[in-house]
Design an enzyme around this catalytic site. Structure first.
Site, PDB file in Angstrom:
ATOM      1  N   CYS A 247      79.252 -38.260  29.949  1.00  0.00           N
ATOM      2  CA  CYS A 247      79.615 -37.585  31.195  1.00  0.00           C
ATOM      3  C   CYS A 247      79.153 -38.421  32.394  1.00  0.00           C
ATOM      4  O   CYS A 247      77.935 -38.654  32.550  1.00  0.00           O
ATOM      5  CB  CYS A 247      78.985 -36.202  31.231  1.00  0.00           C
ATOM      6  SG  CYS A 247      79.175 -35.335  32.796  1.00  0.00           S
TER       7      CYS A 247
ATOM      8  N   CYS B 283      76.668 -36.540  34.627  1.00  0.00           N
ATOM      9  CA  CYS B 283      75.359 -36.440  33.986  1.00  0.00           C
ATOM     10  C   CYS B 283      74.580 -37.746  34.148  1.00  0.00           C
ATOM     11  O   CYS B 283      73.354 -37.730  34.373  1.00  0.00           O
ATOM     12  CB  CYS B 283      75.522 -36.100  32.519  1.00  0.00           C
ATOM     13  SG  CYS B 283      76.385 -34.540  32.197  1.00  0.00           S
TER      14      CYS B 283
END
Length: 297
Positions: free
Chosen positions: A60, A63
């Protein structure tokens, strides 16, 4: 004497140099990592104390951008008495289902088992302010029905684990065994069919055991059934007999009405108390006809 003092100083410098070299060359004790890892095995630890938990995935991009700020925030966790943790949803599918993670990264605050979803800015200062100023009290907590320890979320966790297991089996069959994708789908379809049949039979057996049929639970079932059948047959026969009796009564009433009408030459019913046999009735009709002929002549 002077030479002795020089030798002593020289030895002292040597010892100090050796100690400095040993101190520099010795491995520095690293500070223990303050960022904790939560897994399916130890997730119940977050039900006690205060926690800030990040759900992330290695692939991600958002993230990855959050990781530096989250690690800096974790360094302050021990000073504030807060546990800072992270969860890799790719490795912990059960926790992903238990918390219904639909977007990444997702951050939860937990205080003694009461969970709140963090919705603020994602910087170290905002995290510190959220915890230190207790801004989490203004956030509505997650309902107990949807809490991670509820029955519903336990079921969701098991479902997510099952889906991940099926996915790994699919990857193993297609990548390791060389089975085509459609072949893997056929295998899973047949497995689903047979498992459904087995589950249906199991439920039938359980229902028969818990709620047995009357023919097996009562030893007097067949005698009672036979008695009830006999009583039903007798009642039907009585009803048929009553119906036949009513038909006979109707026929008798019809004959009596016809007989009364024949008793009067004008077709009127005979006065009550008078009754004529058939011969007398025939003679009377013939006499009436003779009188009518004489009048005509």
């Amino acid at each position: 004497m002077f030479s002795l003092i020089l030798q002593t100083k020289h030895k002292s410098w040597i010892y100090l140099s050796l100690l400095g070299i040993c101190f520099i060359s010795s491995p520095v004790l690293a500070k223990p990592d303050s960022l904790k890892e939560v897994t399916d095995a130890n997730w119940e630890e977050i039900l006690t104390g205060e926690w800030m938990i990040e759900f992330y995935a290695p692939w991600c991009p958002a993230c990855q951008q959050l990781q530096p700020a989250w690690k800096e925030f974790a360094d302050w966790g021990e000073d504030m008495g807060v546990n800072i943790a992270k969860v890799d949803v790719t490795e912990q599918p059960g926790l992903s289902g238990r918390f219904i993670i639909t977007s990444l990264p997702t951050i939860y605050h937990s205080k003694d088992g009461v969970f709140r979803k963090y919705q603020g800015a994602r910087t170290k200062d905002d995290f510190l302010s959220f915890v230190h100023d207790q801004k989490w009290k203004a956030v509505e907590p997650v309902s107990s029905w949807f809490g991670p320890s509820s029955f519903l979320m336990n079921s969701m966790s098991a479902l997510f684990k099952l889906s991940m297991f099926i996915r790994r089996c699919h990857n193993y069959m297609t990548e390791k065994l060389g089975i085509p994708v459609w072949g893997s789908y056929v295998i899973f379809g047949l497995a689903t069919l047979f498992s459904g049949l087995a589950l249906g039979l199991l439920l039938v057996f359980i229902a028969d055991f818990v709620f047995p049929s009357r023919r097996f639970s009562s030893p007097d079932y067949y005698p009672k059934k036979q008695t009830m059948d006999q009583a039903r047959l007798i009642r039907e026969q009585e009803d048929a007999t009553e119906a036949d009796g009513e038909e006979d009564d109707e026929e008798e009433d019809h004959d009596e009405v016809w007989r009364k009408r024949r008793g009067s030459p004008e077709g009127r019913p005979e006065p009550r108390g008078q009754a004529f046999p058939d011969d007398a009735l025939r003679k009377r009709v013939v006499g009436n006809r003779g009188e009518e002929e004489e009048e005509d002549t």
